[in-house]
Enzyme design. Structure first.
Site, mmCIF file in Angstrom:
data_model
loop_
_atom_site.group_PDB
_atom_site.id
_atom_site.type_symbol
_atom_site.label_atom_id
_atom_site.label_comp_id
_atom_site.label_asym_id
_atom_site.label_seq_id
_atom_site.Cartn_x
_atom_site.Cartn_y
_atom_site.Cartn_z
ATOM 1 N N LYS A 254 0.828 -1.222 0.000
ATOM 2 C CA LYS A 254 0.000 0.000 0.000
ATOM 3 C C LYS A 254 0.858 1.266 0.000
ATOM 4 O O LYS A 254 0.535 2.254 -0.627
ATOM 5 C CB LYS A 254 -0.847 0.049 1.281
ATOM 6 N N ARG A 255 1.914 1.187 0.766
ATOM 7 C CA ARG A 255 2.834 2.315 0.916
ATOM 8 C C ARG A 255 3.323 2.851 -0.432
ATOM 9 O O ARG A 255 3.672 4.009 -0.570
ATOM 10 C CB ARG A 255 4.030 1.787 1.718
#
Ligand code: GLU
Length: 489
Positions: A254-255
């Protein structure tokens, strides 16, 4: 070109991640490229990992991306059912046949026994894996223990000698020594198959020509090949797709901007842009970056996939999305922007938004947004009753740093000048403001910054004069007068 029969076979363990959905994109493109069939099969044999609602989210993700399927759990088809838990008799029949042929056997070892075996193997620094204890039980004995209801799994009797070669379309021959493969489980004690058995049974029954799947399955492929051979099934063509790496290497998360498909939808990405992006992450044709759906269908071939893991490039996705937004017919974009704004604006904004008005602001914002969601921060001031006035500090900068009275006077001057503008159109508005800058000696840049802050509430906004025109005289003048009085007060 032979029409392919290919499938997307997700497990219901939540939303599909980016790498998984990219494989679906490639598989779908290949089906369409060859004029074949794309089908969806739900692989729900590991019931402990099932997440409720997954199938709906998976199908919604495909639908949003425009990946239509010819056969699947929801629509059925000639090779159904398309949900593995509804196909148990087929796996059980295959397992029974393998036992009959001497290629499989019941294993009665308890999980405690298997754990102890693993601990021992680890302590002795040997490879872990089942060593075949139950393989030597005479068939008749095993059958009567099974008939007596003794808990058991079915294991494949892997050949001890020789080697197995799998052909992967991208890698060529992949060979392993059979002694490195243990007697793996094909049917669990609950009567459900493992993936190892379900894959050959289903892909054969469904006449799948190409198995496209993540390369985490490559090490298992020789097991599958042995099963295909033992069952007398022709092997499909395998295409193991590489993972997508995070920028700078490592695991994508996600980062790095990797999201679920429906989250991209939510944030205002366009399906064609995401499809384009996913396809070219690990596939290419010349130096091009932008490919329409039709062009991808025309050009795409599984054989051209890159074996080098591609890197996830969020900037490229954003850029591509901007390209697609700018190429969209204005009316279509206006409709998407209107829906986006209706979703995002505070509750007191009047809905439905006036479509003609949104169409009028569309050319002002389309060059300035990359995703639909950007429109809200840029253009919300058009839709509120009272444009919020920024703080004193926002106004009192540069030329007006210590001159609140001067700033207020300049803003009032603009309000008065606007009241005299006729016709209320961009060119007249612009010339009134430029004229004012000249006559008062305030630099154009300094003056327009004050005006922009007052009438849009922002430092960065759509083009100023066009915005003032669309806001209308009443709203624009009101915002200016309120800003001036705040500065005086
Ligand atoms: N259910 C498997 C997975 O989601 C499918 C692999 C395959 O496509 O065969 O990883």
């Amino acid at each position: 070109m032979t029409p392919a029969r290919v499938r997307y076979a997700p497990s219901p363990t939540g939303d599909p991640h980016v790498g998984n959905i990219r494989t679906a994109v490639w598989t779908w493109l290949y089906a369409r490229h060859t004029g074949g069939k794309f089908l969806v099969r739900l692989e729900d044999t590991d019931q402990s990992r099932a997440v409720p609602g997954s199938l709906e989210r998976i199908l919604a993700s495909l639908r949003w991306l425009g990946l239509d399927w010819d056969e699947g759990p929801d629509i059925g088809g000639p090779y159904g059912p398309y949900v593995q838990s509804e196909r148990l008799p087929m796996y059980q029949a295959a397992a029974a046949r393998l036992i009959e042929q001497g290629n499989a056997y019941p294993c009665f070892c308890s999980s405690e026994e298997l754990d102890a075996l693993r601990t021992r193997q680890q302590a002795e620094k040997r490879p872990t894996g089942y060593e075949g204890k139950c393989r030597t039980i005479p068939a008749a004995t095993a059958r009567s223990r099974v008939n007596a209801g003794e808990p058991h799994v079915i294991r494949f009797a892997t050949p001890r000698d020789g080697s197995t070669t799998v052909v992967d379309l991208l890698r060529g021959d992949v060979t392993v020594e059979n002694r490195t493969l243990d007697d793996f489980v094909i049917l669990k004690s609950d009567g459900f198959p493992t993936y190892h058995l379900a894959h050959p049974v289903d892909d054969t029954a469904m006449e799948i020509t190409h198995v496209t799947r993540g390369d985490e399955w490559l090490p298992s492929a020789p097991r599958h090949a042995l099963l295909f051979d033992a069952l007398g099934y022709p092997r499909p063509t395998y295409v193991h797709t590489p993972i997508i790496l995070a920028p700078g290497g490592g695991k994508l998360s996600k980062r790095h901007g990797a999201k679920f498909v429906l989250e991209y939808a939510e944030e205002g990405y366009l399906p064609d842009a995401l499809l384009n992006f996913l396809c070219i992450t690990g596939w290419g044709h010349g130096d091009d970056t932008v490919f329409t759906r039709e062009r991808l269908i025309e050009l795409f071939d599984l054989a051209d996939l890159s074996l080098n893991p591609a890197t996830f490039d969020m900037d490229k996705l954003n850029w591509l999305n901007g390209v697609y937004l700018r190429e969209m017919p204005e009316r279509d974009l206006a409709e998407l922007l209107a829906r986006r704004l209706e979703h995002d604006l505070p509750a007191d904004a009047v809905r439905p938004l006036d479509r003609a008005f949104v169409e009028a602001i569309t050319p002002l914002v389309r060059e300035r947004i990359q995703v639909l969601g950007d429109v809200t921060a840029l253009a919300d001031f058009f839709f509120v009753d009272q444009i919020p006035t920024p703080t004193r500090e926002e106004f009192l900068q540069k030329r007006f740093k210590d001159d609140a009275a001067g700033a207020a006077a300049a803003i009032e001057g603009v309000a008065t000048a606007l009241e005299a503008v006729s016709p209320w159109e961009t060119p007249a508005i612009e010339s009134a403001l430029r004229g004012l800058a000249e006559s008062t000696g305030v630099k154009v840049g300094d003056l327009f910054t004050l005006v922009r802050l007052a009438v849009t509430g922002k430092r960065v906004s759509p083009p100023l004069f066009e915005s003032i025109e669309l806001l209308g005289e009443t709203k624009a003048v009101d915002a200016l007068r309120r800003a001036a009085s705040m500065l005086r007060g």
